[in-house]
Enzyme design. Structure first.
Site, PDB file in Angstrom:
ATOM      1  N   PRO A   2      -5.580   1.186   2.735  1.00  0.00           N
ATOM      2  CA  PRO A   2      -4.696   2.140   2.062  1.00  0.00           C
ATOM      3  C   PRO A   2      -4.426   1.719   0.616  1.00  0.00           C
ATOM      4  O   PRO A   2      -4.160   0.556   0.336  1.00  0.00           O
ATOM      5  CB  PRO A   2      -3.420   2.080   2.903  1.00  0.00           C
ATOM      6  CG  PRO A   2      -3.871   1.610   4.244  1.00  0.00           C
ATOM      7  CD  PRO A   2      -4.990   0.647   3.965  1.00  0.00           C
ATOM      8  N   GLU A   3      -4.525   2.677  -0.299  1.00  0.00           N
ATOM      9  CA  GLU A   3      -4.247   2.421  -1.702  1.00  0.00           C
ATOM     10  C   GLU A   3      -2.865   2.964  -2.045  1.00  0.00           C
ATOM     11  O   GLU A   3      -2.162   3.513  -1.193  1.00  0.00           O
ATOM     12  CB  GLU A   3      -5.335   3.068  -2.571  1.00  0.00           C
ATOM     13  CG  GLU A   3      -6.732   2.528  -2.324  1.00  0.00           C
ATOM     14  CD  GLU A   3      -6.922   1.092  -2.807  1.00  0.00           C
ATOM     15  OE1 GLU A   3      -6.022   0.563  -3.495  1.00  0.00           O
ATOM     16  OE2 GLU A   3      -7.974   0.494  -2.504  1.00  0.00           O
TER      17      GLU A   3
END
Length: 271
Positions: A2-3
Site C-alpha cells: 500500500p502506498e
C-alpha cells in the site's frame, strides 16, 4: 505494498466507525509482526477513547485518551470492521473491540506490518522523527526540493522517493510525476533547476491528490468487507507501459531499473 493514497483511503474508511468510540478490549493473537507488538498494548488501550485518526507518511496514528497507537500496513496488511461474534480469520493478528459492538481487525498474511506504541508525542517516535514533509502540505514545494538536491548526483527518481526528502512518493507516483513534469528519471537531482523543481513539486501534488480522489470514489466497504482499498483504477501515462506508445507524442515508452525499482519514461517528452 500500500502506498500513501491507499493508506489515506484506509484512514478515511475506518474513521467514521472508530472516532469517539471506547476500546472495550484489545486482543493480540500474533505478537510478532515486523517488530514485536508491545506486551502491554492490550492493557494500555483497554478503556481508552479514540480521539483522532491521522496519517504520517504511510503510518496511521490512532490518538486515544491513553496515548497514540502507530499502525503500518506493511506489504499485505488491511483493516476491516466486523461484528463482534464473527469468527476470526487465519491471518487476523490484532483486533480492537469497540463500544459500538464492532471489532476492528488487522489482517496481515506476510506479517510485515507494525502495531507500536508512540506515546504522548508521536512525532518524536524513532520511525517518524526524521521523515520529510508531507507532499500535499504547504511545507513541500519546489524550493524544498531544490535546496535538498544541491550537490546530489543520484537520479532524480530515487531522490524524490527518499522519505527523508519527501514522504509517500512511491514508485508508481514517482514515474507518473516525472512524466507530467517532463523530467527524465535518470537526471542527476543536483542538475535540475529551481523552475523545474517548482513544476515537479506541483505535479507530485496533482498525481497524489488525483489518486486519493479516485480512491474516494471507488472506496471498498470497510465494514464486513476485506478492508482493502486496492490500487486505484487510473490511466497511467508511463508506469507499466514499456514498449507501448506514449500517450502524448507516440514515441515508445522505455524501462530502466533505478535503485532496484522499475522506472518508465518517454525519451521525447522527458529530458
Amino acid at each position: 505494498m500500500p502506498e500513501l493514497p491507499e493508506v489515506e483511503t484506509t484512514r478515511r474508511g475506518i474513521s467514521p466507525h472508530l472516532l469517539g468510540q471506547t476500546i472495550i478490549a484489545a486482543r493480540v493473537h500474533h505478537p510478532q509482526l515486523r517488530w514485536p507488538i508491545p506486551v502491554d498494548l492490550s492493557e494500555r488501550l483497554q478503556g481508552a477513547t479514540v480521539l483522532n485518526i491521522s496519517r504520517r507518511a504511510k503510518y496511521l496514528l490512532l490518538q486515544t485518551s491513553a496515548g497514540t497507537l502507530l499502525v503500518h500496513l506493511g506489504m499485505s496488511g488491511s483493516l476491516r470492521f466486523v461484528d463482534a461474534g464473527e469468527p476470526r480469520l487465519k491471518h487476523d493478528h490484532v483486533e480492537l473491540e469497540i463500544s459500538n459492538g464492532m471489532v476492528l481487525r488487522y489482517c496481515d498474511p506476510r506479517r510485515f506490518g507494525a502495531w507500536l506504541w508512540a506515546g504522548e508525542v508521536p512525532e518524536q517516535h524513532e520511525l517518524l522523527v526524521s521523515l520529510g514533509p508531507e507532499p500535499l502540505s504547504d511545507a513541500f514545494d519546489g524550493e524544498h526540493l531544490f535546496l535538498r538536491s544541491r550537490g546530489k548526483t543520484q537520479a532524480i527518481k530515487t531522490f524524490i522517493m527518499d522519505n527523508h526528502v519527501v514522504v509517500g512518493v512511491g514508485n508508481i507516483y514517482a514515474s507518473e510525476s516525472l512524466f507530467m513534469a517532463g523530467i527524465l528519471p535518470t537526471r542527476a537531482a543536483g542538475s535540475i533547476s529551481r523552475a523545474r523543481y517548482d513544476k515537479l513539486a506541483e505535479c507530485i501534488k496533482v498525481v497524489l491528490d488525483r489518486s486519493i480522489t479516485q480512491g474516494g470514489t471507488t472506496l471498498r466497504d470497510f465494514v464486513g468487507g476485506d478492508g482493502q482499498p486496492g490500487y486505484f483504477q487510473q490511466q497511467l501515462n508511463v508506469y507499466g507501459r514499456e514498449g507501448e506508445d506514449c500517450r502524448s507524442c507516440g514515441s515508445t515508452i522505455k524501462k530502466k531499473v533505478l535503485g532496484q525499482r522499475a522506472s518508465f519514461y518517454c525519451t521525447r517528452c522527458q529530458h
